[in-house]
Structures are given as C-alpha cells and as structure tokens.
Design an enzyme around this catalytic site. Structure first.
Site, PDB file in Angstrom:
ATOM      1  N   LYS A 122       6.475   3.718  -0.900  1.00  0.00           N
ATOM      2  CA  LYS A 122       6.195   2.841   0.240  1.00  0.00           C
ATOM      3  C   LYS A 122       7.076   3.225   1.438  1.00  0.00           C
ATOM      4  CE  LYS A 122       4.888  -1.927   1.303  1.00  0.00           C
ATOM      5  NZ  LYS A 122       3.543  -1.608   1.782  1.00  0.00           N
TER       6      LYS A 122
HETATM    7  N1  PMP Z   1      -1.281   0.392  -1.896  1.00  0.00           N
HETATM    8  C1  PMP Z   1      -0.798   0.570  -0.663  1.00  0.00           C
HETATM    9  C2  PMP Z   1      -0.902   1.907  -0.031  1.00  0.00           C
HETATM   10  C3  PMP Z   1      -0.205  -0.509   0.034  1.00  0.00           C
HETATM   11  O1  PMP Z   1       0.275  -0.341   1.268  1.00  0.00           O
HETATM   12  C4  PMP Z   1      -0.144  -1.773  -0.596  1.00  0.00           C
HETATM   13  C5  PMP Z   1       0.443  -2.940   0.130  1.00  0.00           C
HETATM   14  N2  PMP Z   1       1.818  -3.041  -0.049  1.00  0.00           N
HETATM   15  C6  PMP Z   1      -0.642  -1.903  -1.903  1.00  0.00           C
HETATM   16  C7  PMP Z   1      -1.214  -0.798  -2.528  1.00  0.00           C
HETATM   17  C8  PMP Z   1      -0.539  -3.189  -2.657  1.00  0.00           C
HETATM   18  O2  PMP Z   1       0.795  -3.392  -3.059  1.00  0.00           O
HETATM   19  P1  PMP Z   1       1.397  -4.846  -3.245  1.00  0.00           P
HETATM   20  O3  PMP Z   1       0.471  -5.586  -4.107  1.00  0.00           O
HETATM   21  O4  PMP Z   1       2.720  -4.622  -3.864  1.00  0.00           O
HETATM   22  O5  PMP Z   1       1.490  -5.437  -1.882  1.00  0.00           O
END
Ligand code: PMP
Length: 312
Positions: free
Chosen positions: A160
């Site tokens: 991330k």
């Molecule tokens: N994939 C990507 C590329 C994202 O940016 C996100 C959002 N954070 C997610 C999946 C979903 O992750 P989460 O459920 O932890 O927000």
C-alpha cells in the site's frame, strides 16, 4: 474536498498542528519517489450512541507497521502510538458523520537517489468525512482494464505504497473515461488480481471465491472481514484461488470490497450482464451483515469497532 479547519487537528512531525502547518518540502524523498506507505481506515458515526467507531483499527495499523519492513522504515511511533493518534485526530476533528482516517508514513529526508535503507521516515495522520466511495446499492458496471496490475517483484501491492497508486489511477481513469464505474486489473499472466482500490469476490455454485494473497493484491482488511463473516455467519465455503478473466462473465454474482468501497455489487463486466442485472442474494446478505458489523450492531464483532469517545 474542503479540508481547512482551524486548530491542531492533524498529526505531523511528532505533534498536533493545523492542516496549513502540516507541509512537506518539494525536496522530500516521498514526494519525488513515491516512497510513502499509508492506510485508509473508516470510522462509522452512530447517532444512537453519539460515538464514532473506527473499524478494525488494530488490523490496519498492524498491516502498516509490517509493511515498514518492505520500505525499511523506522519511526519513533510504535503500533500502539499510531492507534492512539488515529483515535485522537478523529476526536479532535469532531465530525458527527462517517469519517476516513489516513495515517501515512513517508521518507521525509531531502535527499537525492531512490534508496530506501538509511533514508529517514516520518509519520503523519489526518481525517476527512467520507460517505459512499462507490455506489453500493445498484450494482456497478465494470471493465477489465488494459493496464496490468503491478507485480510483487516490481512494486508490491501488499505494501500500500503511495507510488503504487499511479497504477490504480490509470486503471480507474481509463474505466471512467470509457463510461464504466470501475476497473478490474488482470495480472501479467492474464488472471484476475483486484479492482483499482478494492478486492474482488465471485459467487459460483453457492461458494465464495476470491484471488489469493499471491495474486498481486493488497490483502484487504475488508476481504478478511468478508471471508470471516461468510464462514461464521452464513456458513459458506470460501476459496482463495486464481480467477480467470472469463469466469467474471459466467459467475453467479460478483462484488468488490474495501474500506472505501465497503461491499459493492457488480452488475456487469465488459457489458456482459450478470444474472438479472440486480445485486445477487449472497452479495446482499453479506452487504447487510457488513453494514451492521461496522456500525457496532453485532455483539460478536463489536471488538472490531474502536470507540473514539470514551465513557459513552
Ligand atoms: N486493493 C487495493 C489496491 C486498495 O487500495 C484497497 C483499499 N485499501 C483494497 C484492495 C482493499 O483493502 P482494505 O479492505 O484493507 O481497505
């Protein structure tokens, strides 16, 4: 989005300062090379309890600090301190509606060269209000992107990192320009990865199927939540395995999930309508459950909801 509010409501370089004072130099490493790691965390406002519940704060912070290892980051704040800062910025901002918290760790040095080891890092955090990020009611029309998902050996999605969102921006912009709501990324090998900022689930023969952590995805906290709710509450079989592109066209139901997206049904892929074009029964059940859980209404999962205001 208007962010300006007077008072020390953001965390920057070890203290709470007004937004206008939380500024970085144009020479900052992260600004030049995309070397930041961040989280997006939702807080849900409960009118009944006059409180905001931050959803799965611990898990978000845990993912962030683990990912520090990928970019060789060291900061004075540990996981417990980061959790407290997320709560404190939300408390200080005083919104009486749903919020989105953005903790961000970045290479703060004013140095040239794209190294990560030995480059100093700093931590900041702010909060904004946020309603629906995508339509969660009617079903989304999505397209497979011509942009491939970043591979783990190029820019790891699991990290991330700020820089990796160029990839997401290209895919979501392409989809929107072509008249779709969202994009689905394929990997270099042609199998499915995820959406531009969300994970993907397909329902096939009553089973829930999603792409595995080795499929160049961000391993979502919402993804983990959905898997657990599906198993424990709906007694569904949940399978992590590669998904082929054309499975997206022939599956029974499809939905995205993520902190921003929440649980969002997909009604068509590349203009192929799924089922009758309405959100399917499994998606609807999971979505209903998810919204109850994040609002702190399901006792069993109440520990996932951190109250911002004490003694309420
Ligand atoms: N994939 C990507 C590329 C994202 O940016 C996100 C959002 N954070 C997610 C999946 C979903 O992750 P989460 O459920 O932890 O927000």
């Amino acid at each position: 989005m208007a962010l300006m509010q007077p008072g020390p409501i953001t965390y920057f370089e070890g203290q709470y300062v007004p937004v206008e004072e939380a500024k970085v130099s144009i020479m900052t490493h992260a600004f030049n090379y995309g070397t930041g790691l961040f989280e997006g965390i939702r807080g849900y406002y409960s009118e009944e309890e006059e409180n905001i519940f931050i959803f799965r704060l611990k898990e978000h912070v845990d993912r962030l600090v683990r990912n520090f290892r990928i970019l060789c980051m060291e900061i004075p704040e540990d996981a417990a301190a980061i959790e407290q800062i997320c709560i404190e910025v939300t408390r200080r901002r005083g919104f009486k509606e749903d919020v989105y918290i953005r903790p961000l760790c970045y290479k703060c040095e004013r140095s040239l060269g794209p190294a990560v080891r030995g480059v100093a890092s700093s931590f900041c955090c702010y909060v904004i209000k946020l309603g629906d990020y995508v339509d969660t009611q009617n079903g989304l029309d999505v397209a497979v992107s011509s942009w491939r998902r970043l591979s783990d050996n190029a820019i790891p999605s699991r990290a991330k990192s700020t820089g990796s969102y160029i990839n997401s921006s290209l895919a979501s912009t392409e989809a929107k320009q072509a008249g779709f709501h969202e994009a689905i990324f394929l990997r270099e090998d042609g199998t499915v990865a995820e959406g531009s900022a969300m994970n993907i689930f397909m329902v096939m023969g009553g089973k829930l199927i999603t792409t595995p952590p080795t499929a160049d995805i961000l391993v979502g906290i919402t993804r983990n939540t959905v898997m657990q709710l599906a198993r424990e509450m709906l007694h569904l079989e949940v399978i992590e395995r590669p998904i082929a592109r054309t499975e997206l066209y022939v599956c029974d139901e499809l939905f995205f999930c993520g902190t921003g997206a929440q649980v969002a049904p997909v009604r068509s892929v590349d203009r192929r309508v799924l089922g009758d074009g309405q959100p399917g029964p499994v998606t609807k059940q999971l979505q209903r459950l998810y919204f109850e859980v994040v609002q702190g209404k399901v006792d069993q999962y109440r520990p996932w909801c951190t109250p911002v205001f004490e003694g309420k």
